[in-house]
Design a protein around this motif. Structure first.
Motif, PDB file in Angstrom:
ATOM      1  N   LYS A 158      -7.164  12.711  80.979  1.00 52.68           N
ATOM      2  CA  LYS A 158      -6.741  11.363  81.379  1.00 52.68           C
ATOM      3  C   LYS A 158      -7.919  10.398  81.337  1.00 52.68           C
ATOM      4  N   GLU A 159      -9.066  10.843  81.807  1.00 53.23           N
ATOM      5  CA  GLU A 159     -10.272  10.009  81.783  1.00 53.23           C
ATOM      6  C   GLU A 159     -10.663   9.677  80.349  1.00 53.23           C
ATOM      7  N   TRP A 160     -10.647  10.679  79.481  1.00 51.36           N
ATOM      8  CA  TRP A 160     -11.001  10.445  78.085  1.00 51.36           C
ATOM      9  C   TRP A 160      -9.997   9.518  77.418  1.00 51.36           C
ATOM     10  N   SER A 161      -8.746   9.630  77.762  1.00 50.79           N
ATOM     11  CA  SER A 161      -7.733   8.733  77.215  1.00 50.79           C
ATOM     12  C   SER A 161      -8.043   7.292  77.589  1.00 50.79           C
ATOM     13  N   ALA A 162      -8.428   7.069  78.823  1.00 51.17           N
ATOM     14  CA  ALA A 162      -8.791   5.724  79.272  1.00 51.17           C
ATOM     15  C   ALA A 162     -10.016   5.213  78.507  1.00 51.17           C
ATOM     16  N   GLN A 163     -10.982   6.078  78.265  1.00 57.26           N
ATOM     17  CA  GLN A 163     -12.174   5.676  77.519  1.00 57.26           C
ATOM     18  C   GLN A 163     -11.836   5.340  76.069  1.00 57.26           C
ATOM     19  N   ILE A 164     -10.941   6.097  75.472  1.00 54.35           N
ATOM     20  CA  ILE A 164     -10.510   5.806  74.104  1.00 54.35           C
ATOM     21  C   ILE A 164      -9.772   4.469  74.074  1.00 54.35           C
ATOM     22  N   ASN A 165      -8.953   4.205  75.085  1.00 53.87           N
ATOM     23  CA  ASN A 165      -8.266   2.915  75.175  1.00 53.87           C
ATOM     24  C   ASN A 165      -9.267   1.764  75.228  1.00 53.87           C
ATOM     25  N   LEU A 166     -10.362   1.948  75.959  1.00 53.50           N
ATOM     26  CA  LEU A 166     -11.399   0.918  76.021  1.00 53.50           C
ATOM     27  C   LEU A 166     -12.031   0.689  74.650  1.00 53.50           C
ATOM     28  N   LEU A 167     -12.270   1.765  73.923  1.00 49.26           N
ATOM     29  CA  LEU A 167     -12.831   1.626  72.582  1.00 49.26           C
ATOM     30  C   LEU A 167     -11.884   0.825  71.694  1.00 49.26           C
ATOM     31  N   GLU A 168     -10.602   1.120  71.794  1.00 51.64           N
ATOM     32  CA  GLU A 168      -9.614   0.376  70.999  1.00 51.64           C
ATOM     33  C   GLU A 168      -9.638  -1.107  71.362  1.00 51.64           C
ATOM     34  N   ALA A 172     -15.402  -7.397  62.862  1.00 49.53           N
ATOM     35  CA  ALA A 172     -15.017  -7.870  61.532  1.00 49.53           C
ATOM     36  C   ALA A 172     -14.055  -6.853  60.926  1.00 49.53           C
ATOM     37  N   ALA A 173     -13.291  -7.293  59.937  1.00 48.96           N
ATOM     38  CA  ALA A 173     -12.229  -6.465  59.356  1.00 48.96           C
ATOM     39  C   ALA A 173     -12.735  -5.118  58.844  1.00 48.96           C
ATOM     40  N   ASP A 174     -13.840  -5.112  58.103  1.00 49.97           N
ATOM     41  CA  ASP A 174     -14.329  -3.848  57.539  1.00 49.97           C
ATOM     42  C   ASP A 174     -14.803  -2.900  58.639  1.00 49.97           C
ATOM     43  N   MET A 175     -15.443  -3.439  59.654  1.00 45.55           N
ATOM     44  CA  MET A 175     -15.910  -2.618  60.767  1.00 45.55           C
ATOM     45  C   MET A 175     -14.718  -2.133  61.601  1.00 45.55           C
ATOM     46  N   LYS A 176     -13.712  -2.968  61.721  1.00 44.58           N
ATOM     47  CA  LYS A 176     -12.519  -2.603  62.483  1.00 44.58           C
ATOM     48  C   LYS A 176     -11.828  -1.404  61.838  1.00 44.58           C
ATOM     49  N   ILE A 177     -11.770  -1.393  60.511  1.00 41.83           N
ATOM     50  CA  ILE A 177     -11.141  -0.274  59.796  1.00 41.83           C
ATOM     51  C   ILE A 177     -11.919   1.011  60.045  1.00 41.83           C
ATOM     52  N   LYS A 178     -13.230   0.924  59.940  1.00 43.01           N
ATOM     53  CA  LYS A 178     -14.071   2.109  60.142  1.00 43.01           C
ATOM     54  C   LYS A 178     -13.932   2.645  61.563  1.00 43.01           C
ATOM     55  N   ARG A 179     -13.975   1.762  62.536  1.00 41.30           N
ATOM     56  CA  ARG A 179     -13.869   2.184  63.937  1.00 41.30           C
ATOM     57  C   ARG A 179     -12.461   2.680  64.259  1.00 41.30           C
ATOM     58  N   ALA A 180     -11.465   2.091  63.617  1.00 39.83           N
ATOM     59  CA  ALA A 180     -10.092   2.547  63.832  1.00 39.83           C
ATOM     60  C   ALA A 180      -9.932   3.994  63.358  1.00 39.83           C
ATOM     61  N   GLU A 181     -10.594   4.338  62.264  1.00 40.47           N
ATOM     62  CA  GLU A 181     -10.551   5.719  61.782  1.00 40.47           C
ATOM     63  C   GLU A 181     -11.185   6.663  62.791  1.00 40.47           C
ATOM     64  N   GLU A 182     -12.280   6.226  63.405  1.00 39.09           N
ATOM     65  CA  GLU A 182     -12.935   7.057  64.416  1.00 39.09           C
ATOM     66  C   GLU A 182     -12.051   7.232  65.643  1.00 39.09           C
ATOM     67  N   VAL A 183     -11.401   6.161  66.060  1.00 36.90           N
ATOM     68  CA  VAL A 183     -10.500   6.240  67.208  1.00 36.90           C
ATOM     69  C   VAL A 183      -9.311   7.141  66.877  1.00 36.90           C
ATOM     70  N   GLN A 184      -8.811   7.038  65.667  1.00 36.51           N
ATOM     71  CA  GLN A 184      -7.700   7.883  65.247  1.00 36.51           C
ATOM     72  C   GLN A 184      -8.107   9.363  65.297  1.00 36.51           C
ATOM     73  N   ALA A 185      -9.315   9.667  64.873  1.00 36.20           N
ATOM     74  CA  ALA A 185      -9.810  11.048  64.929  1.00 36.20           C
ATOM     75  C   ALA A 185      -9.924  11.519  66.379  1.00 36.20           C
ATOM     76  N   LEU A 186     -10.373  10.630  67.260  1.00 34.73           N
ATOM     77  CA  LEU A 186     -10.453  10.982  68.679  1.00 34.73           C
ATOM     78  C   LEU A 186      -9.063  11.245  69.255  1.00 34.73           C
ATOM     79  N   ARG A 187      -8.109  10.413  68.883  1.00 35.28           N
ATOM     80  CA  ARG A 187      -6.728  10.611  69.361  1.00 35.28           C
ATOM     81  C   ARG A 187      -6.182  11.956  68.874  1.00 35.28           C
ATOM     82  N   ALA A 188      -6.516  12.334  67.650  1.00 34.48           N
ATOM     83  CA  ALA A 188      -6.056  13.622  67.127  1.00 34.48           C
ATOM     84  C   ALA A 188      -6.667  14.764  67.932  1.00 34.48           C
TER      85      ALA A 188
END
Length: 95
Positions: A16-26, A33-49
Motif C-alpha cells: 500500500k505504501e509503495w502504491s502511494a509512492q508510485i501515485n506520487l511519481l505519476e 516535457a512530452a519526451d520525458m513524460k513518455i520515458k517516465r511513464a514507461e518506468e511507472v508502468q514497469a513499477l505497476r507491473a
C-alpha cells in the motif's frame, strides 16, 4: 501460523505504501516535457507491473502452507526487493 499472518500483514502494508509512492511519481509527470513524460511513464508502468506481480504473490502466500509457503515467501521476498529497488531508482530520476 501467527508468523505467516504477521508477514502477510507487513507486506500488505508495504504494498500500500509503495502504491502511494508510485501515485506520487505519476502526479509529478504532469510537469514533464512530452519526451520525458513518455520515458517516465514507461518506468511507472514497469513499477505497476512489479506491484501487480507482488500482489499476486501475496494471494499465493494466503493459499500456501508448510514448505510451499516457505518457497512462495522466498520468491515474494525477491519480488519485494525488486519493487523496492525499482521504486528507489525511479524516485531518484523523478527529482
Amino acid at each position: 501460523m501467527e508468523v505467516h499472518k504477521e508477514y502477510k500483514e507487513r507486506m500488505s502494508a508495504q504494498l500500500k505504501e509503495w502504491s502511494a509512492q508510485i501515485n506520487l511519481l505519476e502526479a509529478r509527470m504532469d510537469g514533464f516535457a512530452a519526451d520525458m513524460k513518455i520515458k517516465r511513464a514507461e518506468e511507472v508502468q514497469a513499477l505497476r507491473a512489479k506491484q501487480h506481480a507482488a500482489s499476486e504473490k501475496m494471494h499465493e502466500l494466503g493459499k500456501a502452507s508448510g514448505e510451499a509457503w516457505e518457497q512462495v515467501r522466498i520468491t515474494a521476498d525477491r519480488m519485494w526487493d525488486e519493487l523496492k529497488n525499482g521504486l528507489a531508482d525511479a524516485q531518484s530520476k523523478f527529482k
